[in-house]
Design a protein around this motif. Structure first.
Motif, mmCIF file in Angstrom:
data_model
loop_
_atom_site.group_PDB
_atom_site.id
_atom_site.type_symbol
_atom_site.label_atom_id
_atom_site.label_comp_id
_atom_site.label_asym_id
_atom_site.label_seq_id
_atom_site.Cartn_x
_atom_site.Cartn_y
_atom_site.Cartn_z
ATOM 1 N N PHE A 167 100.746 -21.018 39.579
ATOM 2 C CA PHE A 167 101.268 -21.674 40.771
ATOM 3 C C PHE A 167 101.086 -23.187 40.721
ATOM 4 C CE2 PHE A 167 100.887 -22.998 45.304
ATOM 5 C CZ PHE A 167 102.175 -22.663 45.704
ATOM 6 N N THR A 168 100.089 -23.672 39.994
ATOM 7 C CA THR A 168 99.840 -25.115 39.954
ATOM 8 C C THR A 168 101.010 -25.880 39.340
ATOM 9 O OG1 THR A 168 97.435 -24.863 39.937
ATOM 10 C CG2 THR A 168 98.324 -26.918 39.064
ATOM 11 N N PRO A 169 101.442 -25.576 38.096
ATOM 12 C CA PRO A 169 102.598 -26.318 37.564
ATOM 13 C C PRO A 169 103.882 -26.045 38.337
ATOM 14 C CG PRO A 169 101.953 -24.545 36.076
ATOM 15 C CD PRO A 169 100.878 -24.657 37.094
ATOM 16 N N VAL A 170 104.042 -24.832 38.834
ATOM 17 C CA VAL A 170 105.248 -24.515 39.600
ATOM 18 C C VAL A 170 105.275 -25.307 40.905
ATOM 19 C CG1 VAL A 170 106.439 -22.699 40.879
ATOM 20 C CG2 VAL A 170 105.567 -22.236 38.598
ATOM 21 N N GLN A 171 104.131 -25.377 41.571
ATOM 22 C CA GLN A 171 104.053 -26.134 42.820
ATOM 23 C C GLN A 171 104.350 -27.606 42.594
ATOM 24 O OE1 GLN A 171 100.798 -26.795 46.416
ATOM 25 N NE2 GLN A 171 100.061 -26.514 44.344
#
Length: 318
Positions: free
Chosen positions: A151-155
């Motif tokens: 979720f970190t890179p996607v966010q």
């Protein structure tokens, strides 16, 4: 959120917004060239371009406060081969420098169009690299489960697209309202006569309307994805036991509802209004209000979400 985290909240959000805005302008210029002349595209895109640099510089300036001592920047740069933080600083400065060079070349029309396009492409790649290395700083920390997730890179990527699109839309409408105000005052600003409106204003309005409609679509899609993925991420965190429960604490209560409501209002309802009323002959005033409102709502939501992101740092192990 403590005051120590505020500089990184501002830096990451503003830097990602700057990268996104540059990428969106690149798409507008590339696709616009299929139908419109370069002079028309420049009249639409150039004013927005000049707003990107100061935004990134402001973000970089905010990040300095996180280091407590400005001279620590030079120490950070030395670890490029091993440190994601060092790469972030270098990519940030490279993106800002390349973007500034491109803005100067575009303003003074230095070099050939192809050369300016090459500099723009390099700047865009540096921007994408900046967002990537920025996300890797947190994604590569297995000791922080809330960050060590897809979720970190996607966010970070969705924030880049979402805020970048709305920032460009707001810049477009600000310029449009300025030009309209100039015409209403008979070609005068603060009592001084300025150059009359060019004859290609019809084409400019057509390009603006088309760009705003596609920006609205991009905002709805990216904002919708964010609204779907946030609950998925939180449900995964809830399954990690005690550390997951501690990490979820910043997302509990009214703050999470507020963030989702801000993003939903800005990226959903207002963006749909943008799409419906973005027409070449529409009154620009309601549209300018809608775009600015959408940008303000989503920016507030993303700043709140990034603050929750930093508060969710709960370490495990050594």
């Amino acid at each position: 959120m403590t005051f120590a985290e505020l500089p990184m909240v501002l830096f990451t959000v503003l830097a990602q917004m700057s990268v996104g805005a540059f990428l969106v302008l690149g798409v507008v210029q590339t696709l616009g060239s299929l139908k419109f002349q370069s002079a028309t595209i420049d009249r639409v895109a150039d004013p927005a371009l000049y707003a990107i640099g100061p935004t990134l510089v402001l973000g970089l300036f905010a990040s300095i406060f996180h280091m407590h001592d400005i001279f620590n920047v030079f120490n950070v740069v030395r670890g490029f081969q091993t440190s994601w933080l060092s790469r972030e600083i270098i990519f940030g400065m490279a993106f800002a420098g390349s973007g500034f060079l491109f803005a100067l070349m575009q303003w003074f029309k230095w070099g050939t169009p192809r050369l300016r396009q090459a500099i723009a492409a390099i700047t865009a790649l540096l921007g994408v690299g900046l967002v990537y290395v920025m996300s890797m700083i947190y994604y590569t920390l297995p000791s922080v489960p809330a960050w060590n997730t897809w979720f970190t890179p996607v966010q970070f990527a969705l924030t880049t697209v979402l805020l970048g699109s709305l920032a460009v839309g707001t810049a477009f409408m600000t310029v449009t309202m300025f030009r309209r105000h100039r015409l209403e005052r008979g070609g005068k600003i603060f009592g001084a006569r300025v150059a009359p409106e060019r004859g290609d204003h019809v084409k400019v309005n057509q390009l603006l309307a088309t760009s705003l409609r596609w920006i609205a679509v991009t905002v709805v899609v990216s904002g919708g994805l964010l609204m779907v993925l946030i609950p998925l991420h939180l449900s995964k965190m809830a399954g990690l036991g005690e550390v997951g429960v501690e990490s979820l604490a910043p997302y509990s209560g009214t703050l999470l509802v507020l963030r989702l409501a801000l993003v939903a209002a800005g990226a959903g309802l207002v963006a749909i209004f943008m799409y419906a009323f973005a027409k070449a002959k529409s009154n620009p005033r309601p549209l300018a209000i809608a775009v600015t409102l959408a940008f303000g709502l989503v920016l507030a939501g993303e700043l709140l979400g990034r603050a929750q992101f930093y508060e969710s740092m709960v370490r495990i192990g050594m």
